[in-house]
Design an enzyme around this catalytic site. Sequence first.
Site, mmCIF file in Angstrom:
data_model
loop_
_atom_site.group_PDB
_atom_site.id
_atom_site.type_symbol
_atom_site.label_atom_id
_atom_site.label_comp_id
_atom_site.label_asym_id
_atom_site.label_seq_id
_atom_site.Cartn_x
_atom_site.Cartn_y
_atom_site.Cartn_z
ATOM 1 N N ASP A 80 0.836 -1.212 0.000
ATOM 2 C CA ASP A 80 0.000 0.000 0.000
ATOM 3 C C ASP A 80 0.865 1.254 0.000
ATOM 4 O O ASP A 80 2.074 1.194 0.229
ATOM 5 C CB ASP A 80 -0.922 0.004 1.233
ATOM 6 C CG ASP A 80 -0.148 -0.053 2.551
ATOM 7 O OD1 ASP A 80 0.843 -0.800 2.634
ATOM 8 O OD2 ASP A 80 -0.516 0.674 3.502
ATOM 9 N N GLU A 116 0.030 -1.298 5.713
ATOM 10 C CA GLU A 116 1.125 -0.891 6.602
ATOM 11 C C GLU A 116 1.015 0.582 6.959
ATOM 12 O O GLU A 116 1.318 0.997 8.073
ATOM 13 C CB GLU A 116 2.481 -1.180 5.948
ATOM 14 C CG GLU A 116 3.678 -1.042 6.886
ATOM 15 C CD GLU A 116 4.269 0.362 6.982
ATOM 16 O OE1 GLU A 116 5.032 0.627 7.904
ATOM 17 O OE2 GLU A 116 3.939 1.222 6.119
#
Length: 389
Positions: free
Chosen positions: A82, A144
Site C-alpha cells: 500500500d 502498513e
Amino acid sequence: MTFDLKRYRDQLSQLVAQPSVSCADPNWDMGNKPVLDLLATWLEERGFSAEILPVPDKPNKFNLIATKGSGSGGLVLSGHSDTVPYDDNRWQSDPFELAERDGKLYGLGATDMKGFFPAVLAAIDALSDRPLKEPLIVLATADEESSMSGARALADQGHPRGRYAVIGEPTELRPVRMHKGIMMESIRVRGSSGHSSNPALGHNALEAMHSVMSELLTFRGELQARYRHPGFAVDLPTMNLGCIHGGDNPNRICAECELHFDLRALPGMDNDELRRAIDLRLRPIAERSGTDIVLSELFAGVEPFEEPETSELVRTCERLTGQSAEAVAFATEAPFLQSLGMQTLVLGPGSINQAHQPDEFIDIGQLAPSVDILCGLIEQLCINPDSKG
Ligand SMILES: [Zn+2]
C-alpha cells in the site's frame, strides 16, 4: 551482476500504476489486490507458489505469501503493497505514471515501498540457476501505512515462517535493527454540566483533565528517568499531548473533555504495560473529581522493535552493506514478523526523506547496490546456508 534497469522500470511502472492507498479515512482507502496479482504472476513465472490471503474483517485487503524451495529455515523478503494518500496538484507529474528525471524514478510508492519488489525480482533472476537449500519467501502486506492490519493478521495466523526476515523499507541501504513503538491514545473525561455560579451543580471535566495532564507529564518524567537508549537520536521515550477538546461556554460547568496523545516507547518497554500503568493512575483522579475517565486506543499501536546486535542476520547484513546496524525514527512491521520467531531487520533502497510527500522518487543509483545486497542475502541464507561467509 548486471542490473537490468529497463526491466526494473517496467515492473515498477506497473506496480505504481495500480493505486493502493491505505488510509483510516474511508474516502481515501483502496484495496491492494491488483498490486498483489502483479507480484504473484511475476513470482509464479519464476517458480514460486503464491498464496493471496484475505485480511480478516478487511474487505479488499490481502497479503501475498510466495514461496520457492522448502525447509525449516529460509529468508522472508517483505514489503508493504500500500501507499499513503497523495496531493494530486502538488505533483509535477502523474503520481501513478512512473517518470524518470535526473537519475530518479518518480511515482507514488516508488521509494515507500513498491520499488523494493522489482529489486527482489532482479535478485531472484540473477540467481535463477542456483538451487535453494532453504526456502525463499516473498511477502507483500496490506495496510502498513494505516492500521498494519496485514502484518497483524499474519502474526495472529502464525505465518510465514522462516529463520530470517528482511523488510525492504527505504533505509538508503543501511541495516536497521531497532525503532521505537507507537501508541496513540485518547482519554475522555465525562463530568456533568451546571450553572457556573455554583460549582456544586456539576462535575467539571476540564478541571479533571487538568489533573489528568499533570499526571501524564509526571508519568512521562518517570519513564524518561528510568529508560534511555543511546542507539536513538532521541534517546528517551517520548509522550506528546497532541490535541484537546472540551466545553462550550464560560458560564457552564464543562461536562466533557477529550485529550489525544502519543507515546513512543523504547525497546524493552511494552505498550500494554504502559496502557495499564496509565489507566491505574487515572482511577484516583476520577474518584476525586466525580467524573468518569476512559482511556482507549486510537489505533492498535506498534510495539518497539530491537533485533540484538549479535543476531546472525544483523551480522550478515552489516557485512553485506559495510555499515553498522542502527535505529530509525519510524515504525515498521518488524515487531510483527519478529513475533513469528524470525530474526528480523529493516534494509532497503530509497530514502525515507522522499516518502509520504509529493514527487516521491527512488534514486536509480541505489538500485544495483540493493540487488547486490539481496543476492548476497539469498546466497548466504538460502543457497549456501551452511557456509557462514
Ligand atoms: Zn513504508
